[in-house]
Design a protein around this motif. Structure first.
Motif, PDB file in Angstrom:
ATOM      1  N   GLU A  15       0.830  -1.210   0.000  1.00 17.53           N
ATOM      2  CA  GLU A  15       0.000   0.000   0.000  1.00 17.53           C
ATOM      3  C   GLU A  15       0.861   1.255   0.000  1.00 17.53           C
ATOM      4  OE1 GLU A  15      -3.217   0.172  -0.532  1.00 17.53           O
ATOM      5  OE2 GLU A  15      -3.186  -2.012  -0.705  1.00 17.53           O
ATOM      6  N   VAL A  16       1.925   1.256   0.783  1.00 18.33           N
ATOM      7  CA  VAL A  16       2.843   2.401   0.811  1.00 18.33           C
ATOM      8  C   VAL A  16       3.499   2.573  -0.557  1.00 18.33           C
ATOM      9  CG1 VAL A  16       5.005   3.256   1.797  1.00 18.33           C
ATOM     10  CG2 VAL A  16       3.261   2.282   3.289  1.00 18.33           C
ATOM     11  N   LEU A  17       3.924   1.482  -1.164  1.00 20.54           N
ATOM     12  CA  LEU A  17       4.563   1.539  -2.473  1.00 20.54           C
ATOM     13  C   LEU A  17       3.605   2.053  -3.542  1.00 20.54           C
ATOM     14  CD1 LEU A  17       7.162   0.876  -4.038  1.00 20.54           C
ATOM     15  CD2 LEU A  17       6.198  -1.370  -4.485  1.00 20.54           C
ATOM     16  N   LYS A  18       2.347   1.623  -3.505  1.00 18.59           N
ATOM     17  CA  LYS A  18       1.361   2.099  -4.470  1.00 18.59           C
ATOM     18  C   LYS A  18       1.104   3.595  -4.297  1.00 18.59           C
ATOM     19  CE  LYS A  18      -2.339  -0.353  -4.195  1.00 18.59           C
ATOM     20  NZ  LYS A  18      -3.535  -1.185  -4.322  1.00 18.59           N
ATOM     21  N   ALA A  19       1.001   4.049  -3.050  1.00 19.30           N
ATOM     22  CA  ALA A  19       0.751   5.471  -2.798  1.00 19.30           C
ATOM     23  C   ALA A  19       1.915   6.323  -3.296  1.00 19.30           C
ATOM     24  CB  ALA A  19       0.522   5.701  -1.308  1.00 19.30           C
ATOM     25  N   ILE A  20       3.123   5.880  -3.036  1.00 18.73           N
ATOM     26  CA  ILE A  20       4.298   6.617  -3.506  1.00 18.73           C
ATOM     27  C   ILE A  20       4.357   6.598  -5.022  1.00 18.73           C
ATOM     28  CG2 ILE A  20       6.824   6.575  -3.576  1.00 18.73           C
ATOM     29  CD1 ILE A  20       6.737   5.634  -0.653  1.00 18.73           C
ATOM     30  N   GLY A  21       4.069   5.457  -5.626  1.00 18.15           N
ATOM     31  CA  GLY A  21       4.091   5.347  -7.076  1.00 18.15           C
ATOM     32  C   GLY A  21       3.077   6.260  -7.742  1.00 18.15           C
ATOM     33  N   LYS A  22       1.880   6.331  -7.194  1.00 16.95           N
ATOM     34  CA  LYS A  22       0.857   7.210  -7.761  1.00 16.95           C
ATOM     35  C   LYS A  22       1.269   8.669  -7.667  1.00 16.95           C
ATOM     36  CE  LYS A  22      -3.244   4.372  -7.153  1.00 16.95           C
ATOM     37  NZ  LYS A  22      -4.507   4.206  -6.428  1.00 16.95           N
ATOM     38  N   HIS A  23       1.900   9.028  -6.573  1.00 19.91           N
ATOM     39  CA  HIS A  23       2.307  10.424  -6.379  1.00 19.91           C
ATOM     40  C   HIS A  23       3.526  10.784  -7.221  1.00 19.91           C
ATOM     41  CE1 HIS A  23       2.984  14.248  -4.443  1.00 19.91           C
ATOM     42  NE2 HIS A  23       4.231  13.892  -4.214  1.00 19.91           N
TER      43      HIS A  23
END
Length: 131
Positions: A32-40
């Motif tokens: 979840e942290v990786l997805k949030a960083i990737g989207k940003h």
């Protein structure tokens, strides 16, 4: 009772099991942290970001013109170099994705450009006219 000594492969299997169990427990949160960083981080810039980007580019150009890069510390130089390398790597990776091949554009062996075909037809028509 004496326990037998584990061989190399048993030790490796045991270690991989411990590592797997540890990471399997933490994987959902980290994903979840990786997805949030990737989207940003991988999102294209918004229209509100353009004035900031232009101002930063002006600062970079002025920084280079005034030769202020000579006053950088080693740490700052390494950080800026790493950022420049990352940008160039993203460019080259994007090029590879765009052309769908690593080393160059794949051109079929029997490819003939439209200009060449047009010239050949003109030459053939000239040869027919002479006979």
């Amino acid at each position: 009772m004496a326990t037998r000594k584990m061989n190399l492969f048993e030790k490796m299997a045991n270690s991989f099991g411990v590592i797997y169990r540890y990471h399997a427990a933490h994987f959902p949160r980290r994903w979840e942290v990786l997805k949030a960083i990737g989207k940003h981080e991988l999102a294209p810039p918004k229209t509100t970001d353009w004035p900031i980007i232009k101002a930063e580019w002006r600062k970079v150009a002025q920084y280079i013109q005034l030769q202020q890069y000579k006053n950088l510390t080693v740490r700052e130089f390494l950080v800026y170099s790493a950022v420049a390398l990352e940008i160039s790597f993203w460019f080259f990776i994007g090029e590879m994705i765009g052309r769908r091949h690593i080393f160059g554009y794949l051109v079929p062996a029997n490819y003939v450009s439209k200009d060449t075909l047009k010239k050949v037809k003109e030459q053939e028509s000239e040869v027919k006219l002479t006979f």
